[in-house]
Design a protein around this motif. Structure first.
Motif, PDB file in Angstrom:
ATOM      1  N   LEU A  54      57.376  19.331 -23.326  1.00  0.00           N
ATOM      2  CA  LEU A  54      56.244  19.331 -24.244  1.00  0.00           C
ATOM      3  C   LEU A  54      55.778  20.751 -24.572  1.00  0.00           C
ATOM      4  CD1 LEU A  54      54.108  17.823 -25.838  1.00  0.00           C
ATOM      5  CD2 LEU A  54      52.766  17.611 -23.735  1.00  0.00           C
ATOM      6  N   LYS A  55      55.726  21.618 -23.587  1.00  0.00           N
ATOM      7  CA  LYS A  55      55.215  22.962 -23.848  1.00  0.00           C
ATOM      8  C   LYS A  55      56.127  23.732 -24.798  1.00  0.00           C
ATOM      9  CE  LYS A  55      53.157  26.927 -21.507  1.00  0.00           C
ATOM     10  NZ  LYS A  55      52.898  27.592 -20.218  1.00  0.00           N
ATOM     11  N   SER A  56      57.430  23.480 -24.726  1.00  0.00           N
ATOM     12  CA  SER A  56      58.342  24.173 -25.639  1.00  0.00           C
ATOM     13  C   SER A  56      58.100  23.740 -27.077  1.00  0.00           C
ATOM     14  CB  SER A  56      59.799  23.899 -25.245  1.00  0.00           C
ATOM     15  OG  SER A  56      60.172  22.552 -25.544  1.00  0.00           O
ATOM     16  N   VAL A  57      57.651  22.509 -27.267  1.00  0.00           N
ATOM     17  CA  VAL A  57      57.326  22.025 -28.611  1.00  0.00           C
ATOM     18  C   VAL A  57      55.985  22.597 -29.061  1.00  0.00           C
ATOM     19  CG1 VAL A  57      56.873  19.976 -30.010  1.00  0.00           C
ATOM     20  CG2 VAL A  57      58.683  19.930 -28.275  1.00  0.00           C
ATOM     21  N   MET A  58      55.003  22.575 -28.166  1.00  0.00           N
ATOM     22  CA  MET A  58      53.669  23.065 -28.502  1.00  0.00           C
ATOM     23  C   MET A  58      53.671  24.558 -28.820  1.00  0.00           C
ATOM     24  SD  MET A  58      51.502  21.046 -25.572  1.00  0.00           S
ATOM     25  CE  MET A  58      50.008  21.930 -25.948  1.00  0.00           C
ATOM     26  N   PHE A  59      54.513  25.324 -28.119  1.00  0.00           N
ATOM     27  CA  PHE A  59      54.527  26.768 -28.275  1.00  0.00           C
ATOM     28  C   PHE A  59      55.674  27.254 -29.170  1.00  0.00           C
ATOM     29  CE2 PHE A  59      51.335  26.391 -25.341  1.00  0.00           C
ATOM     30  CZ  PHE A  59      50.914  27.562 -24.745  1.00  0.00           C
ATOM     31  N   ALA A  60      56.337  26.326 -29.846  1.00  0.00           N
ATOM     32  CA  ALA A  60      57.437  26.714 -30.732  1.00  0.00           C
ATOM     33  C   ALA A  60      56.912  27.518 -31.912  1.00  0.00           C
ATOM     34  CB  ALA A  60      58.173  25.472 -31.225  1.00  0.00           C
ATOM     35  N   ASP A  61      57.750  28.377 -32.442  1.00  0.00           N
ATOM     36  CA  ASP A  61      57.348  29.182 -33.598  1.00  0.00           C
ATOM     37  C   ASP A  61      57.073  28.280 -34.799  1.00  0.00           C
ATOM     38  OD1 ASP A  61      57.631  31.573 -32.200  1.00  0.00           O
ATOM     39  OD2 ASP A  61      59.748  31.784 -32.759  1.00  0.00           O
ATOM     40  N   PRO A  62      55.959  28.515 -35.492  1.00  0.00           N
ATOM     41  CA  PRO A  62      55.639  27.702 -36.675  1.00  0.00           C
ATOM     42  C   PRO A  62      56.781  27.702 -37.682  1.00  0.00           C
ATOM     43  CG  PRO A  62      53.787  29.127 -36.087  1.00  0.00           C
ATOM     44  CD  PRO A  62      54.947  29.555 -35.234  1.00  0.00           C
ATOM     45  N   GLY A  63      57.021  26.541 -38.267  1.00  0.00           N
ATOM     46  CA  GLY A  63      58.060  26.418 -39.277  1.00  0.00           C
ATOM     47  C   GLY A  63      59.417  26.051 -38.746  1.00  0.00           C
ATOM     48  N   THR A  64      59.577  26.030 -37.423  1.00  0.00           N
ATOM     49  CA  THR A  64      60.864  25.669 -36.848  1.00  0.00           C
ATOM     50  C   THR A  64      60.971  24.164 -36.713  1.00  0.00           C
ATOM     51  OG1 THR A  64      60.025  25.828 -34.574  1.00  0.00           O
ATOM     52  CG2 THR A  64      60.929  27.837 -35.576  1.00  0.00           C
ATOM     53  N   ARG A  65      62.192  23.678 -36.505  1.00  0.00           N
ATOM     54  CA  ARG A  65      62.403  22.242 -36.329  1.00  0.00           C
ATOM     55  C   ARG A  65      61.719  21.745 -35.064  1.00  0.00           C
ATOM     56  NH1 ARG A  65      68.664  20.840 -36.988  1.00  0.00           N
ATOM     57  NH2 ARG A  65      67.783  18.754 -36.680  1.00  0.00           N
ATOM     58  N   THR A  66      61.688  22.591 -34.038  1.00  0.00           N
ATOM     59  CA  THR A  66      61.031  22.176 -32.805  1.00  0.00           C
ATOM     60  C   THR A  66      59.531  22.023 -33.019  1.00  0.00           C
ATOM     61  OG1 THR A  66      62.698  23.333 -31.488  1.00  0.00           O
ATOM     62  CG2 THR A  66      60.640  22.768 -30.382  1.00  0.00           C
ATOM     63  N   ALA A  67      58.910  22.961 -33.709  1.00  0.00           N
ATOM     64  CA  ALA A  67      57.475  22.861 -33.981  1.00  0.00           C
ATOM     65  C   ALA A  67      57.156  21.632 -34.823  1.00  0.00           C
ATOM     66  CB  ALA A  67      56.992  24.125 -34.685  1.00  0.00           C
ATOM     67  N   ALA A  68      58.071  21.250 -35.694  1.00  0.00           N
ATOM     68  CA  ALA A  68      57.846  20.091 -36.571  1.00  0.00           C
ATOM     69  C   ALA A  68      57.755  18.792 -35.793  1.00  0.00           C
ATOM     70  CB  ALA A  68      58.958  20.004 -37.611  1.00  0.00           C
ATOM     71  N   LEU A  69      58.253  18.776 -34.549  1.00  0.00           N
ATOM     72  CA  LEU A  69      58.183  17.566 -33.744  1.00  0.00           C
ATOM     73  C   LEU A  69      56.742  17.153 -33.455  1.00  0.00           C
ATOM     74  CD1 LEU A  69      61.044  18.251 -31.164  1.00  0.00           C
ATOM     75  CD2 LEU A  69      61.055  16.574 -33.017  1.00  0.00           C
ATOM     76  N   LEU A  70      55.809  18.089 -33.545  1.00  0.00           N
ATOM     77  CA  LEU A  70      54.407  17.739 -33.339  1.00  0.00           C
ATOM     78  C   LEU A  70      53.889  16.810 -34.426  1.00  0.00           C
ATOM     79  CD1 LEU A  70      52.815  21.090 -32.115  1.00  0.00           C
ATOM     80  CD2 LEU A  70      53.173  18.985 -30.787  1.00  0.00           C
ATOM     81  N   GLY A  71      54.637  16.656 -35.499  1.00  0.00           N
ATOM     82  CA  GLY A  71      54.281  15.694 -36.524  1.00  0.00           C
ATOM     83  C   GLY A  71      54.627  14.268 -36.152  1.00  0.00           C
TER      84      GLY A  71
END
Length: 242
Positions: free
Chosen positions: A36-53
């Motif tokens: 979870l933390k890797s998703v929360m702290f992912a760089d904005p605009g990346t595919r990983t950050a998009a998982l928060l959607g």
């Protein structure tokens, strides 16, 4: 509005927040495909950050952030008079009210996240409720130790929180304006929003009648005002509902 990087700011500034967030993420990780933390702290605009959607990540992330913020605020001397959780935030409010232990809250939130990624179809909602109900029954939710208001009924809740069925997802609109009006009638004048945004804080002015709108300096959001809050609680700011 959401403030990207708020969690990083708080984690860098306050060891208690960082430690609590790490503990909660570790409890929630077994329910998720990625930490979870890797998703929360992912760089904005990346595919990983998009998982928060996705609901399967958004719910656990919100719970972890709100609980970590709550513990931090408590360490500053914050003592809420009443608690209210809107939408997915109801689980963090329930934890703060003493309904769930940290482990129990993570188990409930993580299980729901995993179920939300389950098989689609007409039978899915009932299957989800049945499976989630079995999980909640093992957690033995307790009546709240602090006043807690439901976002679905806009009324205070009590012993019914000990029933697993109370926490099952189901239809119904969120009654933010009704809750805000109830709290105002009950004398609430200081408002404090936990989470990664200030959406509800900004909505208060429209939710309440014009003659009951929050006075300047009485409605805060941790994501926006954490530096002000730290100084304010140190000088005696009290009684803010969460």
């Amino acid at each position: 509005m959401p403030r990207p990087g708020t969690e990083r700011e708080l984690a860098a500034a306050f060891p208690l927040f960082a430690k609590t967030l790490d503990e909660l993420c570790a409890r929630l990780d077994p329910y998720l495909e990625l930490p979870l933390k890797s998703v929360m702290f992912a760089d904005p605009g990346t595919r990983t950050a998009a998982l928060l959607g996705r609901a399967s990540y958004a719910g656990p992330a919100l719970f972890a952030v709100q609980v970590a913020q709550y513990r931090l605020l408590r360490s500053w001397g914050a003592r809420p008079d009443v608690l209210f959780g809107h939408g997915a935030g109801r689980m963090a409010a329930a934890y703060a009210a003493g309904v769930f232990s940290p482990a129990g809250g993570c188990h409930a939130v993580g299980t729901l996240a995993r179920l939300l990624d389950g098989a689609p179809g007409a039978a899915a909602p009932q299957a989800l409720r049945t499976a989630y109900g079995r999980t909640l029954a093992t957690l033995h939710p307790r009546p709240p130790r602090l006043p807690l208001v439901s976002d679905l009924t806009a009324r205070p809740v009590g012993a019914e929180t000990a029933e697993p069925g109370f926490w099952l997802p189901g239809p119904g609109s969120r009654r933010f304006a009704d809750v805000a009006a109830l709290l105002h009638r009950d004398g609430v004048r200081n408002w404090l929003e936990l989470g990664p945004a200030d959406t509800l804080t900004r909505a208060l002015a429209e939710a309440l009648p014009s003659d009951a709108a929050p006075a300047p300096g009485s409605a805060y959001a941790v994501a926006r005002d954490w530096a002000v809050l730290r100084a304010g609680f140190g000088s005696g700011l009290r009684g803010a509902p969460v």
